[in-house]
Design an enzyme around this catalytic site. Structure first.
Site, short mmCIF file in Angstrom:
data_model
loop_
_atom_site.label_atom_id
_atom_site.label_comp_id
_atom_site.label_asym_id
_atom_site.label_seq_id
_atom_site.Cartn_x
_atom_site.Cartn_y
_atom_site.Cartn_z
N TYR A 1 0.83 -1.20 0.00
CA TYR A 1 0.00 0.00 0.00
C TYR A 1 0.87 1.26 0.00
O TYR A 1 0.70 2.14 0.85
CB TYR A 1 -0.93 0.03 1.22
CG TYR A 1 -1.92 -1.11 1.31
CD1 TYR A 1 -2.31 -1.85 0.19
CD2 TYR A 1 -2.46 -1.46 2.54
CE1 TYR A 1 -3.21 -2.89 0.30
CE2 TYR A 1 -3.38 -2.50 2.66
CZ TYR A 1 -3.74 -3.21 1.54
OH TYR A 1 -4.63 -4.25 1.65
N HIS B 1 -0.39 -11.97 0.84
CA HIS B 1 -1.19 -10.95 0.17
C HIS B 1 -1.57 -11.35 -1.25
O HIS B 1 -0.72 -11.65 -2.07
CB HIS B 1 -0.41 -9.64 0.15
CG HIS B 1 -1.25 -8.44 -0.12
ND1 HIS B 1 -0.73 -7.17 -0.10
CD2 HIS B 1 -2.57 -8.29 -0.41
CE1 HIS B 1 -1.70 -6.30 -0.36
NE2 HIS B 1 -2.82 -6.97 -0.55
#
Length: 426
Positions: A56, A124
């Site tokens: 992110y 992820h």
């Protein structure tokens, strides 16, 4: 530090502050956001968990800076809140699930987040790599957990719910140990409820402890002004036809003197709080009742479905907490919660009224969406190739892309969902 001996479901708070918004995918300049103020306000309001990722953009560093302030150190000891992060995703088309990279990524996250341990580490966006790679990464994370205790719980995250189920089943079969958590995003919303109809039974059978629901607005799809356009441009994977129908549903909500995002947020938070209850958690619910540290570790009572909510401003955070606490006021023991928190019985009555109002509006919105209800976009998309090689240099993080195609799910009938008082069901 030894690994946690308690299951994640007995500790994790049911409301988690997500930090994917601390990224240029959702905002033109994440450094211009009041990230420290958001984190401080969240803790002050009772939120006790933060979800982030090295993927992110600057999110881990911004969260770490916010937590490494005198205000936090003086008022919120590290054991009073949870940090959840991820490994494996490096760029839009770059993934590394090798044992070497997993260890490097965990250490980097500890440094960025300025902490000596991590409460949960996910692999992820697992749909972009092979099952063997996922098994390697999960196995390595568990080794780190058992050897050093610098992480406590291990999970996987991603979009396509059938892939998540298959991997959870495979990991249990191959290792004999179930996953602590499986997080999906944009799969329990007004538009798509496959996380409940497809995933929950299989994940339960695979022994998964907690199933958090993230991105209740479908990565920003369910908004009056449309999908977010950040510094990366229009990243959203939804097709034009679905966007057109969402816009029509938004206009219909306007005509009902409401807003589609308000309906969508409350629908997802309120419904998942009950639908996801069996695979939820019993940590501090941030109800507004004065908080005590033992309320996290010495828990009891009913589990609540876990939701991850990201915000870009303090105003959005305050509104999220207003809605969250209103939902809590409408639960079976909500009158007691409302009174002890200082809100009062009138707030409970308003909550029950709003709950029924949202049921009606949600039914209308889903009728407009029609055959696109429970549609899931492809992830990975056609022609995807993992560009990461073991010798490649580490690039700058890029925004999380699309997720995966799911069809033919059994949709949730909004009119048939369980009401908290046993009258309706939502």
């Amino acid at each position: 530090m030894a690994p946690s001996s308690m299951p994640l479901s007995s500790l994790l708070p049911p409301l988690i502050c997500g930090t994917a918004t601390f990224n240029s995918q959702y905002n033109p300049d994440p450094y211009a956001l009041p990230t420290t103020g958001i984190v401080h306000r969240a803790l002050s309001l009772g939120i006790r968990a933060f979800d982030t990722s090295p993927y992110y953009g600057p999110a881990e560093e911004l969260l770490g800076q916010a937590l490494n302030t005198s205000f936090i150190r003086d008022n919120f000891p590290r054991q009073d809140y949870f940090i959840l992060t991820k490994v494996g995703r490096i760029g839009a088309s770059e993934f590394d699930y090798s044992a070497t990279w997993v260890r490097r990524s965990v250490q980097r996250s500890l440094e960025r987040l300025k902490t000596h341990y991590l409460d949960v580490v996910y692999c992820h966006d697992v749909e972009f790599v092979t099952p063997e790679e996922v098994l390697t990464a999960v196995t390595e994370l568990r080794k780190i957990r058992d050897e050093s205790g610098i992480l406590k719980h291990v999970g996987i995250s991603g979009y396509p719910v059938t892939t998540l189920c298959e991997l959870a089943e495979m990991i249990l079969d191959k290792t004999g140990e179930p996953l602590d958590a499986v997080m999906s995003y944009a799969n329990f919303t007004l538009q798509n409820t496959r996380l409940s109809s497809v995933a929950l039974p299989r994940l339960k059978a695979a022994g998964v402890d907690v199933v958090p629901n993230a991105s209740v607005l479908g990565m920003g799809l369910l908004r009056r002004k449309g999908v977010p356009i950040g510094g990366q441009g229009d990243f959203h994977p939804s097709p034009k036809e679905l966007r057109t129908l969402i816009k029509a549903a938004s206009h219909w909500c306007d005509a009902q003197d409401d807003r589609i995002e308000k309906v969508a947020i409350r629908f997802a938070l309120e419904t998942w709080m009950r639908v996801g209850q069996e695979m939820g958690s019993m940590g501090d619910p941030a109800s507004g009742i004065p908080w005590r540290r033992e309320s996290v570790e010495k828990v009891g009572g009913t589990k609540l479905g876990v939701s991850v909510m990201g915000v870009s401003s303090i105003e959005e955070l305050d509104e999220t907490m207003r809605v969250w606490r209103s939902i809590l006021d409408g639960l079976d023991n909500g009158e007691k919660t409302a009174i002890e928190s200082g809100r009062g019985s009138k707030d409970r009555f308003w909550s029950l009224h709003r709950q029924k109002e949202v049921q009606i509006l949600a039914h209308g919105i889903r009728k407009i969406i029609g055959s696109w209800v429970d549609y899931a976009w492809p992830s990975p998309g056609p022609g995807f190739t993992n560009l990461r090689s073991s010798s490649a240099a580490v690039p700058a993080p890029l925004p999380t892309p699309a997720a995966s195609p799911e069809h033919a799910a059994k949709p949730i009938n909004v009119e048939d969902m369980i009401d908290i008082n046993g009258e309706n069901r939502i």
